[in-house]
Motif scaffolding. Structure first.
Motif, PDB file in Angstrom:
ATOM      1  N   ASN A  57      10.434  -5.041 -20.051  1.00 33.59           N
ATOM      2  CA  ASN A  57       9.209  -4.983 -20.864  1.00 33.59           C
ATOM      3  C   ASN A  57       8.316  -3.802 -20.481  1.00 33.59           C
ATOM      4  OD1 ASN A  57      10.073  -7.369 -22.018  1.00 33.59           O
ATOM      5  ND2 ASN A  57       8.739  -8.674 -20.792  1.00 33.59           N
ATOM      6  N   LYS A  58       8.378  -3.429 -19.219  1.00 35.06           N
ATOM      7  CA  LYS A  58       7.639  -2.269 -18.704  1.00 35.06           C
ATOM      8  C   LYS A  58       6.164  -2.259 -19.100  1.00 35.06           C
ATOM      9  CE  LYS A  58      10.104   1.700 -17.228  1.00 35.06           C
ATOM     10  NZ  LYS A  58      11.148   2.653 -17.503  1.00 35.06           N
ATOM     11  N   LYS A  59       5.513  -3.362 -18.874  1.00 38.74           N
ATOM     12  CA  LYS A  59       4.088  -3.420 -19.205  1.00 38.74           C
ATOM     13  C   LYS A  59       3.210  -3.201 -17.985  1.00 38.74           C
ATOM     14  CE  LYS A  59       4.513  -6.102 -23.375  1.00 38.74           C
ATOM     15  NZ  LYS A  59       4.430  -7.427 -23.991  1.00 38.74           N
ATOM     16  N   TYR A  60       3.836  -3.037 -16.839  1.00 36.16           N
ATOM     17  CA  TYR A  60       3.049  -2.789 -15.615  1.00 36.16           C
ATOM     18  C   TYR A  60       2.763  -1.294 -15.501  1.00 36.16           C
ATOM     19  CZ  TYR A  60       7.649  -1.426 -13.917  1.00 36.16           C
ATOM     20  OH  TYR A  60       8.867  -0.815 -13.782  1.00 36.16           O
ATOM     21  N   LYS A  61       1.698  -1.025 -14.751  1.00 35.07           N
ATOM     22  CA  LYS A  61       1.343   0.353 -14.436  1.00 35.07           C
ATOM     23  C   LYS A  61       2.076   0.713 -13.145  1.00 35.07           C
ATOM     24  CE  LYS A  61      -2.912   2.910 -13.380  1.00 35.07           C
ATOM     25  NZ  LYS A  61      -2.709   3.090 -11.941  1.00 35.07           N
ATOM     26  N   SER A  62       2.620   1.905 -13.053  1.00 31.83           N
ATOM     27  CA  SER A  62       3.369   2.259 -11.845  1.00 31.83           C
ATOM     28  C   SER A  62       2.517   2.084 -10.589  1.00 31.83           C
ATOM     29  CB  SER A  62       3.875   3.698 -11.942  1.00 31.83           C
ATOM     30  OG  SER A  62       4.637   4.018 -10.794  1.00 31.83           O
ATOM     31  N   GLY A  63       3.102   1.415  -9.605  1.00 31.38           N
ATOM     32  CA  GLY A  63       2.399   1.159  -8.338  1.00 31.38           C
ATOM     33  C   GLY A  63       1.839  -0.243  -8.267  1.00 31.38           C
ATOM     34  N   GLN A  64       1.809  -0.891  -9.408  1.00 30.13           N
ATOM     35  CA  GLN A  64       1.182  -2.204  -9.514  1.00 30.13           C
ATOM     36  C   GLN A  64       2.041  -3.306  -8.907  1.00 30.13           C
ATOM     37  OE1 GLN A  64       0.170  -3.104 -13.599  1.00 30.13           O
ATOM     38  NE2 GLN A  64       0.044  -5.284 -13.113  1.00 30.13           N
ATOM     39  N   ARG A  65       1.394  -4.400  -8.580  1.00 28.31           N
ATOM     40  CA  ARG A  65       2.030  -5.615  -8.124  1.00 28.31           C
ATOM     41  C   ARG A  65       2.138  -6.570  -9.312  1.00 28.31           C
ATOM     42  NH1 ARG A  65       1.670  -9.193  -3.890  1.00 28.31           N
ATOM     43  NH2 ARG A  65       1.478 -11.289  -4.712  1.00 28.31           N
ATOM     44  N   VAL A  66       3.320  -7.164  -9.497  1.00 28.08           N
ATOM     45  CA  VAL A  66       3.492  -8.214 -10.507  1.00 28.08           C
ATOM     46  C   VAL A  66       4.118  -9.419  -9.819  1.00 28.08           C
ATOM     47  CG1 VAL A  66       4.638  -8.910 -12.650  1.00 28.08           C
ATOM     48  CG2 VAL A  66       3.775  -6.572 -12.411  1.00 28.08           C
ATOM     49  N   ASP A  67       3.521 -10.574 -10.025  1.00 26.80           N
ATOM     50  CA  ASP A  67       4.024 -11.798  -9.415  1.00 26.80           C
ATOM     51  C   ASP A  67       4.853 -12.572 -10.433  1.00 26.80           C
ATOM     52  OD1 ASP A  67       3.254 -13.696  -6.875  1.00 26.80           O
ATOM     53  OD2 ASP A  67       3.614 -14.895  -8.669  1.00 26.80           O
ATOM     54  N   TYR A  68       5.792 -13.351  -9.925  1.00 28.26           N
ATOM     55  CA  TYR A  68       6.619 -14.227 -10.769  1.00 28.26           C
ATOM     56  C   TYR A  68       5.762 -14.999 -11.760  1.00 28.26           C
ATOM     57  CZ  TYR A  68       9.734 -18.090 -12.032  1.00 28.26           C
ATOM     58  OH  TYR A  68      10.478 -19.020 -12.723  1.00 28.26           O
ATOM     59  N   PHE A  69       4.591 -15.474 -11.308  1.00 30.05           N
ATOM     60  CA  PHE A  69       3.755 -16.328 -12.136  1.00 30.05           C
ATOM     61  C   PHE A  69       2.780 -15.555 -13.041  1.00 30.05           C
ATOM     62  CE2 PHE A  69       4.849 -19.110  -8.492  1.00 30.05           C
ATOM     63  CZ  PHE A  69       5.482 -20.133  -9.194  1.00 30.05           C
ATOM     64  N   ASP A  70       2.694 -14.244 -12.875  1.00 29.74           N
ATOM     65  CA  ASP A  70       1.774 -13.453 -13.696  1.00 29.74           C
ATOM     66  C   ASP A  70       2.222 -13.439 -15.148  1.00 29.74           C
ATOM     67  OD1 ASP A  70       0.221 -12.867 -11.520  1.00 29.74           O
ATOM     68  OD2 ASP A  70       1.058 -10.852 -11.209  1.00 29.74           O
ATOM     69  N   GLU A  71       1.281 -13.639 -16.037  1.00 27.87           N
ATOM     70  CA  GLU A  71       1.633 -13.624 -17.459  1.00 27.87           C
ATOM     71  C   GLU A  71       1.387 -12.242 -18.064  1.00 27.87           C
ATOM     72  OE1 GLU A  71      -0.276 -16.943 -19.373  1.00 27.87           O
ATOM     73  OE2 GLU A  71       0.637 -18.333 -17.935  1.00 27.87           O
ATOM     74  N   GLY A  72       2.126 -11.950 -19.115  1.00 30.18           N
ATOM     75  CA  GLY A  72       1.882 -10.713 -19.864  1.00 30.18           C
ATOM     76  C   GLY A  72       2.720  -9.522 -19.419  1.00 30.18           C
ATOM     77  N   TYR A  73       3.726  -9.775 -18.550  1.00 29.17           N
ATOM     78  CA  TYR A  73       4.558  -8.646 -18.109  1.00 29.17           C
ATOM     79  C   TYR A  73       6.015  -8.850 -18.520  1.00 29.17           C
ATOM     80  CZ  TYR A  73       0.536  -7.323 -15.434  1.00 29.17           C
ATOM     81  OH  TYR A  73      -0.718  -6.957 -15.079  1.00 29.17           O
ATOM     82  N   MET A 125       0.833  -1.206   0.000  1.00 28.90           N
ATOM     83  CA  MET A 125       0.000   0.000   0.000  1.00 28.90           C
ATOM     84  C   MET A 125       0.870   1.258   0.000  1.00 28.90           C
ATOM     85  SD  MET A 125      -2.773   1.576  -0.230  1.00 28.90           S
ATOM     86  CE  MET A 125      -4.177   0.481  -0.034  1.00 28.90           C
ATOM     87  N   PHE A 126       1.956   1.234   0.781  1.00 26.84           N
ATOM     88  CA  PHE A 126       2.872   2.377   0.792  1.00 26.84           C
ATOM     89  C   PHE A 126       3.327   2.715  -0.632  1.00 26.84           C
ATOM     90  CE2 PHE A 126       7.108   4.142   0.650  1.00 26.84           C
ATOM     91  CZ  PHE A 126       7.069   5.175   1.580  1.00 26.84           C
ATOM     92  N   PHE A 127       3.727   1.701  -1.375  1.00 28.11           N
ATOM     93  CA  PHE A 127       4.265   1.959  -2.712  1.00 28.11           C
ATOM     94  C   PHE A 127       3.171   2.316  -3.726  1.00 28.11           C
ATOM     95  CE2 PHE A 127       7.880  -0.064  -0.637  1.00 28.11           C
ATOM     96  CZ  PHE A 127       8.862   0.859  -0.966  1.00 28.11           C
ATOM     97  N   LYS A 128       1.945   1.860  -3.461  1.00 32.32           N
ATOM     98  CA  LYS A 128       0.823   2.304  -4.304  1.00 32.32           C
ATOM     99  C   LYS A 128       0.581   3.797  -4.125  1.00 32.32           C
ATOM    100  CE  LYS A 128      -1.967  -1.884  -4.556  1.00 32.32           C
ATOM    101  NZ  LYS A 128      -3.082  -2.576  -3.899  1.00 32.32           N
ATOM    102  N   VAL A 129       0.614   4.233  -2.873  1.00 30.09           N
ATOM    103  CA  VAL A 129       0.416   5.663  -2.598  1.00 30.09           C
ATOM    104  C   VAL A 129       1.572   6.466  -3.203  1.00 30.09           C
ATOM    105  CG1 VAL A 129       0.188   7.437  -0.808  1.00 30.09           C
ATOM    106  CG2 VAL A 129      -0.931   5.217  -0.499  1.00 30.09           C
ATOM    107  N   LEU A 130       2.794   5.963  -3.032  1.00 24.72           N
ATOM    108  CA  LEU A 130       3.969   6.642  -3.596  1.00 24.72           C
ATOM    109  C   LEU A 130       3.792   6.851  -5.104  1.00 24.72           C
ATOM    110  CD1 LEU A 130       7.005   7.574  -3.037  1.00 24.72           C
ATOM    111  CD2 LEU A 130       7.634   5.326  -3.956  1.00 24.72           C
ATOM    112  N   LEU A 188       7.611   8.952 -11.152  1.00 26.55           N
ATOM    113  CA  LEU A 188       8.338   7.766 -10.674  1.00 26.55           C
ATOM    114  C   LEU A 188       7.802   6.517 -11.348  1.00 26.55           C
ATOM    115  CD1 LEU A 188       8.556   7.819  -6.778  1.00 26.55           C
ATOM    116  CD2 LEU A 188      10.453   7.943  -8.400  1.00 26.55           C
ATOM    117  N   ASP A 189       8.664   5.506 -11.423  1.00 29.78           N
ATOM    118  CA  ASP A 189       8.236   4.199 -11.894  1.00 29.78           C
ATOM    119  C   ASP A 189       8.327   3.256 -10.689  1.00 29.78           C
ATOM    120  OD1 ASP A 189       7.747   1.899 -13.251  1.00 29.78           O
ATOM    121  OD2 ASP A 189       9.004   2.463 -14.953  1.00 29.78           O
ATOM    122  N   VAL A 190       7.180   2.779 -10.232  1.00 29.31           N
ATOM    123  CA  VAL A 190       7.135   1.987  -8.993  1.00 29.31           C
ATOM    124  C   VAL A 190       6.593   0.588  -9.291  1.00 29.31           C
ATOM    125  CG1 VAL A 190       6.217   1.868  -6.641  1.00 29.31           C
ATOM    126  CG2 VAL A 190       6.668   4.105  -7.673  1.00 29.31           C
TER     127      VAL A 190
END
Lengths: 273, 273
Positions: B257-273, B189-194, B201-203
């Protein structure tokens, strides 16, 4: 459960600990919950403001003279296990009651501070400030909860219910409210784990909606986020802001209907609970 | 952005702060990230274990002799704004560099402790223990992050990237891992707010999956949750557990690849990132 013998939540002989009971939502919870408690129930009110607590107490007893209301003026951030345990034990003593005398052991974690609302989290570099904030909002909640459950262990009473007062900020980041968001996210996870670890407990994280309290005024006055400020101002002007009365009524229905899964979050606006 | 001039993440002249770099995932991050840094990059490694840090440093320099690696043996839980700032400033000094010399300012919040894994949260009534845990895992992260961004404010460098190493425990309650779950939920949550507060920033919150480290061994040895223990034992035996190498490769792809939105969570198993 259709056909089941669902115990009505309200009306039981209850031992209730409520934090942050000197004002705002906490005061309204105390009055309305207290009104519905069974005879010889005990309501323990914890907050820093001694005068506010006494005012709450008078209103609760006006609503229900058949219960005992004990005020404990205390700074939760400064309390540890020993203090919290003695507070609960003394509460029982004042009512000349033992834990096993009650049908419902009920704790309402309502106290919480907004934290620093002026700067963004990138500017908040004061370790002391962070630690004090986390101690009040996370540590004291965890320790008080633990002591409560030690006084009321499994099978000591027929029902044990724990409520965490949460916020939309627990699941959505808000500009200028970083500390509050962090503490609410942390607390919601704490109570999810508590529920997972203790299937005999009934745990609810209730999000009261945008309620018209001093906290809202503080957000309006201090947030850097012009959009958020305007949303709150508009809600106040158009009277679409939730009142303490409305959200108290709602959480009482949620507890009574018991359609949530233990550990779950239910918001004022959620339907079906 | 198709047709855009996407700056490749790796290969830039980078100033990187990495916490928890003396072992496990942190060491692997240091080596593989360091290998890809551009000439005259600076890697600042923070952790308690001085010897572990030196070993990491030697491996990084073996992978890439064209960068400067500075080891700072320090207990993050005991650091405040002043210490963190001086550590960053000294790191720049050792490399005879100024913030504006770099293309990328990069901080990796990898340090974190598992907390008390034996008892459930209902039994954890030690205020000191809770506070120390929260200080290490939340406060020190917030304060170090703040000081880093003060040294590298908006427009000081072309790119600023912040990674938070998170866990499945941030979004799912696990029996016997309450403190860890609480800290990971709070940090995410801290990093989402950041991210919300700082669009420049790219978070990224990266969840490395179940990785074969000392932390996993500690879970197996200490958890009360027989099911969780067995899952980890099975993964180790069947070699389906993620290795430090695999998860490091994955996070490097995600950043590239930078397909995530800043602040987002990406897991090792998540596809498409």
């Amino acid at each position: 459960m259709p056909g089941g013998t669902l115990q009505p939540f309200w009306g039981q002989k209850t031992f209730c600990v409520l934090t942050g009971g000197s004002q705002g939502i906490g005061r309204r919870f105390a009055i309305e919950f207290g009104r519905k408690f069974g005879k010889e129930s005990v309501l323990l009110l914890l907050a820093r403001n001694a005068q506010g607590l006494q005012e709450t107490r008078a209103k609760v007893l006006e609503a229900n003279p058949d219960i005992t209301v004990v005020c404990i003026p205390t700074d939760l951030a400064k309390g540890g296990a020993e203090l919290f345990r003695s507070v609960i034990i003394n509460g029982l003593g004042e009512a000349k009651a033992a834990p096993g005398d009650f049908q419902l052991a009920f704790i309402v974690h309502n106290a919480g501070s907004l934290g620093n609302v002026g700067p963004g989290v990138a500017e908040m570099n004061d370790s002391e400030e962070w630690s004090e904030f986390l101690t009040l909002n996370i540590t004291s909640t965890a320790v008080l909860n633990s002591e409560f459950l030690k006084v009321f262990p499994e099978n000591s009473v027929p029902n044990r219910t724990v409520i965490n007062i949460t916020s939309l900020c627990a699941i959505q980041p808000f500009i200028s409210m970083g500390q509050y968001c962090v503490s609410k996210a942390a607390r919601e996870m704490f109570f999810k784990v508590l529920a997972e670890e203790n299937p005999s407990l009934d745990v609810l994280s209730y999000s009261p909606g945008p309620v018209d309290t001093d906290m809202t005024v503080s957000i309006i006055n201090n947030t850097r986020d012009a959009k958020a400020r305007q949303i709150f101002i508009d809600m106040k002007e158009k009277k679409t802001i939730v009142t303490c009365e409305q959200t108290t009524e709602r959480v009482m229905q949620v507890l009574s209907n018991k359609k949530y899964k233990s550990g779950q979050r239910v918001d004022y606006f959620d339907e079906g609970y």
